[in-house]
Write a protein that holds these residues in place. Structure first.
Motif, short mmCIF file in Angstrom:
data_model
loop_
_atom_site.label_atom_id
_atom_site.label_comp_id
_atom_site.label_asym_id
_atom_site.label_seq_id
_atom_site.Cartn_x
_atom_site.Cartn_y
_atom_site.Cartn_z
N UNK A 362 2.08 -51.65 20.40
CA UNK A 362 2.38 -50.38 21.08
C UNK A 362 2.75 -49.30 20.08
N UNK A 363 3.32 -49.69 18.95
CA UNK A 363 3.72 -48.72 17.92
C UNK A 363 2.70 -48.66 16.78
N UNK A 364 1.39 -48.82 17.13
CA UNK A 364 0.35 -48.86 16.10
C UNK A 364 0.39 -47.63 15.20
N UNK A 365 0.72 -46.46 15.78
CA UNK A 365 0.69 -45.22 14.99
C UNK A 365 1.73 -45.28 13.87
N UNK A 366 2.92 -45.79 14.18
CA UNK A 366 3.94 -45.87 13.14
C UNK A 366 3.61 -46.98 12.14
N UNK A 367 2.93 -48.05 12.60
CA UNK A 367 2.46 -49.08 11.68
C UNK A 367 1.48 -48.48 10.68
N UNK A 368 0.56 -47.66 11.20
CA UNK A 368 -0.47 -47.08 10.34
C UNK A 368 0.13 -46.09 9.35
N UNK A 369 0.95 -45.17 9.84
CA UNK A 369 1.51 -44.16 8.96
C UNK A 369 2.61 -44.72 8.06
#
Length: 375
Positions: A362-369
């Motif tokens: 669900x927190x893929x965006x923070x994982x990526x950045x």
């Protein structure tokens, strides 16, 4: 090798220009790029790729044969994103929309061949509604097994088929697969990730449309023709195409038997190597799709995400855990890296270690950045 005398590995990117690329597209293209450039060891068994020079090449093919699906300028967006990501290709991009005459010739070649006294290609008058009513979708890849309505019609009432064609009745063209138990009815191939695959063509694939009733050539024919003539011998794509691979092997064999390949100077044809990747699903478990703007690369670029973060994230999804020359004992998440850095530590063993589909957190965006730098 795909063509006699060809020792160079030839992979390909084959995007459909229906929208902006998303993370799932980059994940698959990165794997194809790594495979083609991984050297003689092909990334197997932990062999390190040589970076002194290219070990293979990657072709770019814009699969816009289905014109209504193509979005204006999407091909330019795709190429711009690939350049930005450092995923280079060799030569000029090929456009399927400019290869219609070649597909026409392939179809004519197939029409000249029969299978046990039945045409290898035959007209089908069934509508989509007819097929939905008579067939059930198969698990995982949305295949519809054709019930053989028009195959039976041609066998039992050839005069009726002839009359319908003379009257100009709308129809598609299907390629015939062998009867159950007949020679060639079972196709097997080895996959780098999912090992030996075996498909019973009549039971699991069925007679398949290779030209639609609106005149558009199907993906299944166009991709086989293109891979054959372009010398592609290293195919990397999603596992949802495993069943399609069996069908494409059958079509490839039929094209060779028809003499089509020989017309282009291809005398001996060996099959490509295949690697079918686990798929990428969004946090709800739904497969990523361009039409949903899922993890759109354009949006990520606008948000300030850099290419090394995206490559590192996709490498992490593939199973790559960081360059070997970087000591990061606590690095359990993605590591920011370039495609060349990913190549240094690429092996198929990493991907084979986990064959399950990837479901983004669900927190893929923070994982990526939050990907860690390789310095």
């Amino acid at each position: 090798m795909s063509v006699a005398g060809q020792s160079l590995k030839v992979g390909r990117f084959a995007p459909t220009p229906s929208g902006r690329m998303h993370i799932g597209n980059v994940y698959a293209m990165l794997a194809a790029w790594l495979s083609a450039h991984a050297g003689d060891g092909s990334g197997d068994g932990g062999s390190q790729a040589g970076l002194e020079g290219k070990q293979g090449k990657v072709l770019l093919r814009i699969e816009d044969v289905d014109g209504p699906r193509a979005l204006k300028d999407a091909d330019e967006w795709i190429m711009d994103d690939l350049h930005w990501l450092g995923l280079d290709w060799d030569g000029e991009p090929a456009y399927q929309s400019q290869r219609t005459e070649i597909y026409e010739e392939a179809l004519r070649s197939l029409e000249s061949v029969s299978l046990d006294d039945f045409p290898l290609v035959y007209p089908c008058f069934c509508s989509r509604a007819d097929l939905r009513a008579a067939s059930a979708p198969q698990e995982g890849d949305r295949f519809l097994i054709y019930p053989g309505t028009c195959r039976k019609l041609l066998t039992e009432h050839p005069d009726e088929v002839r009359s319908r064609l003379e009257a100009g009745q709308r129809h598609s063209w299907r390629i015939t697969v062998p009867e159950e138990g007949a020679r060639g009815s079972v196709v097997t191939f080895d996959d780098r990730i999912f090992a030996r695959q075996c498909f019973d063509l009549p039971r699991e694939v069925g007679d398949t449309v290779i030209r639609r009733s609106d005149g558009i050539f199907s993906y299944q024919l166009a991709v086989v023709v293109d891979d054959l003539l372009m010398g592609v011998n290293d195919i990397v794509r999603g596992r949802d195409l495993l069943r399609s691979t069996a069908l494409q092997i059958w079509i490839r064999q039929a094209l060779v038997a028809s003499g089509f390949a020989k017309k282009y100077g291809i005398e001996r044809i060996d099959g490509p190597t295949y690697a079918h990747l686990p798929l990428i699903d969004d946090p709800t478990g739904v497969r990523l799709a361009k039409r949903k703007r899922s993890l759109d690369i354009g949006s990520l670029r606008s948000d300030g995400v850099n290419p090394e973060q995206i490559i590192g994230y996709c490498a992490w999804l593939l199973g790559i855990r960081g360059p070997r020359n970087v000591h990061m004992p606590d690095a359990t998440g993605p590591v920011s890296m370039s495609a060349r850095e990913a190549l240094e530590c690429f092996t198929w063993d990493d991907i084979r270690a986990d064959k399950s589909d990837r479901i983004l957190a669900a927190n893929w965006a923070s994982e990526l950045t939050g990907t860690k730098p390789t310095v």
